[in-house]
Write an enzyme that holds these catalytic residues in place. Structure first.
Site, PDB file in Angstrom:
ATOM      1  CG  ASP A  30      -2.071   0.921   1.119  1.00 33.97           C
ATOM      2  OD1 ASP A  30      -2.291   1.462   0.018  1.00 33.97           O
ATOM      3  OD2 ASP A  30      -2.766   1.121   2.126  1.00 33.97           O
ATOM      4  CB  SER A  75      -8.733  -5.929  -4.221  1.00 32.16           C
ATOM      5  OG  SER A  75      -9.412  -4.712  -4.424  1.00 32.16           O
ATOM      6  CG  ASN A  78      -7.749  -2.523  -6.232  1.00 37.06           C
ATOM      7  OD1 ASN A  78      -6.794  -3.265  -6.031  1.00 37.06           O
ATOM      8  ND2 ASN A  78      -8.123  -1.623  -5.323  1.00 37.06           N
ATOM      9  NE  ARG A  81      -7.341   1.497  -6.388  1.00 41.08           N
ATOM     10  CZ  ARG A  81      -6.264   1.784  -5.679  1.00 41.08           C
ATOM     11  NH1 ARG A  81      -5.211   2.302  -6.263  1.00 41.08           N
ATOM     12  NH2 ARG A  81      -6.215   1.537  -4.393  1.00 41.08           N
ATOM     13  CD  GLU A 217       1.980 -13.166  15.750  1.00 43.77           C
ATOM     14  OE1 GLU A 217       1.911 -11.984  16.136  1.00 43.77           O
ATOM     15  OE2 GLU A 217       1.470 -14.121  16.368  1.00 43.77           O
TER      16      GLU A 217
HETATM   17  C1  FPP Z   1      -2.142   0.139  -3.249  1.00 45.56           C
HETATM   18  O1  FPP Z   1      -1.636   1.444  -3.284  1.00 45.56           O
HETATM   19  C2  FPP Z   1      -1.543  -0.613  -4.333  1.00 45.56           C
HETATM   20  C3  FPP Z   1      -2.244  -1.230  -5.315  1.00 45.56           C
HETATM   21  C4  FPP Z   1      -3.710  -1.212  -5.408  1.00 45.56           C
HETATM   22  C5  FPP Z   1      -1.565  -1.932  -6.397  1.00 45.56           C
HETATM   23  C6  FPP Z   1      -0.344  -2.689  -6.009  1.00 45.56           C
HETATM   24  C7  FPP Z   1       0.434  -2.888  -7.235  1.00 45.56           C
HETATM   25  C8  FPP Z   1       1.767  -2.819  -7.338  1.00 45.56           C
HETATM   26  C9  FPP Z   1       2.702  -2.717  -6.217  1.00 45.56           C
HETATM   27  C10 FPP Z   1       2.417  -2.818  -8.655  1.00 45.56           C
HETATM   28  C11 FPP Z   1       1.865  -3.851  -9.546  1.00 45.56           C
HETATM   29  C12 FPP Z   1       2.630  -5.089  -9.467  1.00 45.56           C
HETATM   30  C13 FPP Z   1       2.283  -6.092 -10.252  1.00 45.56           C
HETATM   31  C14 FPP Z   1       3.141  -7.269 -10.414  1.00 45.56           C
HETATM   32  C15 FPP Z   1       0.994  -6.003 -10.951  1.00 45.56           C
HETATM   33  P1  FPP Z   1      -2.650   2.644  -3.525  1.00 45.56           P
HETATM   34  O2  FPP Z   1      -2.749   2.901  -4.983  1.00 45.56           O
HETATM   35  O3  FPP Z   1      -3.962   2.349  -2.865  1.00 45.56           O
HETATM   36  O4  FPP Z   1      -1.900   3.825  -2.797  1.00 45.56           O
HETATM   37  P2  FPP Z   1      -2.542   4.988  -1.923  1.00 45.56           P
HETATM   38  O5  FPP Z   1      -3.267   4.326  -0.778  1.00 45.56           O
HETATM   39  O6  FPP Z   1      -1.351   5.777  -1.484  1.00 45.56           O
HETATM   40  O7  FPP Z   1      -3.449   5.752  -2.834  1.00 45.56           O
END
Ligand code: FPP
Length: 257
Positions: A30, A75, A78, A81, A217
């Site tokens: 995150d 998810s 998601n 978005r 944990e």
């Molecule tokens: C949450 O941060 C992150 C995600 C929803 C996506 C996670 C994806 C990656 C780390 C890169 C993709 C990797 C692969 C292999 C597909 P957020 O966008 O909710 O951040 P924020 O809470 O700061 O807005």
């Protein structure tokens, strides 16, 4: 992974004690959006930097003795978005598989994608299939990427599978046990989840591995995912090693009244 990290691995073992390294670690990666915003960049740049953090963390986890890592990439929620961000995230997964798969396969990493394939773009389903096929015989390190995954949906699917077995006369309702039910989840062949990490200071599970986290944990780290590095994983493993896991029992040596 690099031989010169063996000494780092033994340092961690010395700090944490043999046997205290979690075999199965899950990560909610995150903070990508906030990382990008802090730099005046588009959210996608945060996700892109997040792929770099994922690469570093896979390597570090393997070096430190973790055998299974399950990461939350996208998810079932998601999809809410903006379409451009969804498409960029899918594109990043495709690029990650295209650019890293051969290397991961060579390093003995078994890559699996968990989550619903229904609803994913065709090219992504093809990437998922290729990742499975090219690495399915590997057993040095197991990487699960949760894509279009929601724990509640996974539990509902498992319930439907069991109901179908009952309907077909292959199972009895009275015989259902937690172990049997767990065997119907998409994570059925993974070891128990030992450690759940969430970055960015948020303290939520966000519908990730709800069933599997029963005795995990939890470690919440105040670092935005794109900045995550070996040292953060080492910190999480040290915290894990200091925890007293009782699995619902009492401490050894406790005398009951
Ligand atoms: C949450 O941060 C992150 C995600 C929803 C996506 C996670 C994806 C990656 C780390 C890169 C993709 C990797 C692969 C292999 C597909 P957020 O966008 O909710 O951040 P924020 O809470 O700061 O807005």
């Amino acid at each position: 992974m690099a031989a010169d990290v063996a000494s780092q691995a033994s340092d961690i073992m010395a700090l944490t004690g043999a046997g205290s390294v979690p075999l199965h670690v899950a990560i909610i990666m995150d903070g990508n959006g906030r990382w990008a915003k802090a730099r005046g960049q588009m959210r996608t740049m945060g996700h892109k930097a997040g792929v770099g953090a994922l690469r570093r963390t896979i390597r570090a986890a393997g070096d430190l003795g973790v055998t299974h890592m399950t990461v939350f990439a996208f998810s079932t929620e998601n999809w809410r978005r903006p379409a451009a961000e969804v498409s960029d995230l899918m594109g990043l997964l495709r690029t990650f598989i295209e650019s890293d798969l051969a290397k991961l396969a060579k390093e003995g990493v078994c890559v699996r994608i968990i989550g619903q394939q229904d609803g994913l773009p065709k090219d992504i389903v093809e990437c998922v299939r290729k990742a499975h096929d090219d690495t399915r015989h590997n057993s040095r390190f197991f990487l699960q990427v949760a894509l279009n995954y929601g724990a509640q949906a996974d539990v509902v699917e498992a319930a439907k599978r069991f109901a179908a077995k009952v309907q077909a006369g292959e199972a009895n309702i009275e015989d259902l046990t937690p172990e049997m039910f767990g065997g119907l989840l998409s994570t059925h062949d993974l070891p128990p989840l030992d450690l759940m990490i969430r970055t960015s200071g948020e303290h939520r599970l966000s519908n990730f591995l709800l069933w599997e986290a029963a005795y995990a944990e939890f470690v919440f780290q105040d670092v935005l995912w794109p900045d995550y590095d070996r040292v953060h994983l080492e910190d999480a493993l040290k915290i894990f090693a200091e925890r007293d896991r009782r699995f619902g029992a009492v401490e050894a040596g406790h005398v009951s009244a």
